[in-house]
Design an enzyme around this catalytic site. Structure first.
Site, short mmCIF file in Angstrom:
data_model
loop_
_atom_site.label_atom_id
_atom_site.label_comp_id
_atom_site.label_asym_id
_atom_site.label_seq_id
_atom_site.Cartn_x
_atom_site.Cartn_y
_atom_site.Cartn_z
N HIS A 144 0.83 -1.03 0.02
CA HIS A 144 0.04 -0.05 -0.11
C HIS A 144 0.92 1.19 -0.08
CE1 HIS A 144 -3.37 2.45 1.66
NE2 HIS A 144 -2.14 3.28 1.93
N GLU A 145 1.62 1.19 0.91
CA GLU A 145 2.88 2.47 1.01
C GLU A 145 3.29 2.76 -0.20
OE1 GLU A 145 2.17 4.63 3.14
OE2 GLU A 145 1.05 3.35 4.37
N HIS A 148 1.70 4.50 -2.90
CA HIS A 148 1.99 6.10 -2.74
C HIS A 148 3.14 6.38 -3.44
CE1 HIS A 148 -1.78 6.49 -0.56
NE2 HIS A 148 -1.50 5.85 0.49
N GLU A 216 -6.01 7.07 -0.91
CA GLU A 216 -6.12 6.06 0.11
C GLU A 216 -6.82 4.70 -0.65
OE1 GLU A 216 -4.13 5.59 2.66
OE2 GLU A 216 -3.45 7.50 2.62
#
Length: 300
Positions: A144-145, A148, A216
């Protein structure tokens, strides 16, 4: 958008683009209104340039500021071999440069990524999350990070926030211009400037929160497809949210400055709906459940 193997989400990308367009339109409209109000193109341009400079500084120092806010330190492969190993595997899978890796000495379970570009990025986890999640869940959070980072979300959010910064500065300039006129219309002019400033700030604030929630959801989706384990991310989100609610207040206050960067807001002050920086947990879990169902369907 950076080139990587993270799956693209056309719907979410379109909504984020529309939000950015609205923020840009708000900024342009504000500039025009201020130019009409102060009748000084040169002065307005100077203030606009200062606003852009402030946003640039925030973007340029984003990794340093975030690491300090979270009391984090960079760690080497020798100091955190398992964590580095996960990041190495995910970066190879995503075909992206490996960011720096950090650990924050906080009991609140969380993770964040920041940095002005993929080459200058840092992915950081807290000691709390290392103690809370199993290997699959931690890998899902890291995916997930890294999404980003690959999608340059720090740059996107910084550009978006510049509209709000410019709004405040330009409205302040309008107030000063109105007071310097020294005629009978000064007070009404200042009141109008204050009202416009509040409206512009409120709209900008809400659009930024909307954009933050979209990014997100997009990172959840991209991370889930990269690891092909949406269930692991769903489990991680539930654990982090549950543990976060029980974390001592002091830890939450210390990490609140970087809350918007975290996978789950470290300190939301009870904000929800339009005011929240992150989508509701239930919405995130429902999206991951749909991805799990899609991946579970037999091919053909």
């Amino acid at each position: 958008m950076a080139t990587s193997r993270f799956i693209k989400d056309t719907g979410l990308t379109a909504r984020m683009t529309l939000t950015m367009f609205l923020l840009g339109g708000l900024y342009v409209g504000l500039v025009v209104a201020v130019l009409v109000f102060v009748r000084s193109a040169g002065g307005a341009v100077v203030v606009a340039v200062v606003a852009v400079a402030i946003a640039f500084w925030q973007w340029w120092t984003s990794d340093t500021v975030a690491m300090r806010a979270m009391r984090a330190r960079e760690v080497t492969p020798e100091q955190a071999p398992e964590l580095h190993g996960m990041v190495d595997r995910l970066c190879a899978l995503a075909d992206m440069p490996k960011p720096r890796v950090g650990i924050a000495d906080l009991s609140v379970p969380n993770a964040f990524a920041t940095g002005r570009s993929p080459d200058r990025a840092v992915v950081c986890v807290t000691t709390g999350i290392l103690q809370t999640l199993d290997a699959e869940e931690l890998e899902a959070v890291l995916a997930h990070e890294l999404s980003h980072v690959a999608h340059r979300d720090v740059l996107v959010m910084t550009v978006a926030s510049s509209a709000g910064i410019a709004a405040g500065l330009l409205m302040r300039f309008a107030q000063i211009g109105g007071m310097r006129r020294g005629n009978g219309r000064t007070l009404p002019a200042v009141l109008v400037a204050l009202l416009v400033s509040l409206v512009v700030y409120a709209v900008s604030f809400l659009l930024l929160r909307l954009l933050s929630r979209y990014r997100e959801l997009s990172a959840d989706r991209a991370g889930a497809y990269l690891t092909l384990k949406p269930g692991a991310l769903a489990s991680a989100l539930q654990k982090i949210s549950g543990q976060g609610a029980a974390t001592p207040t002091a830890d939450l206050r210390s990490s609140g400055a970087a809350s918007a960067l975290c996978i789950v807001p470290a300190l939301d002050g009870g904000l929800s709906g339009l005011m929240a920086t992150h989508p509701p947990l239930q919405q995130r879990l429902e999206q991951l459940a749909r991805i799990q169902a899609e991946l579970s369907r037999p091919a053909g």
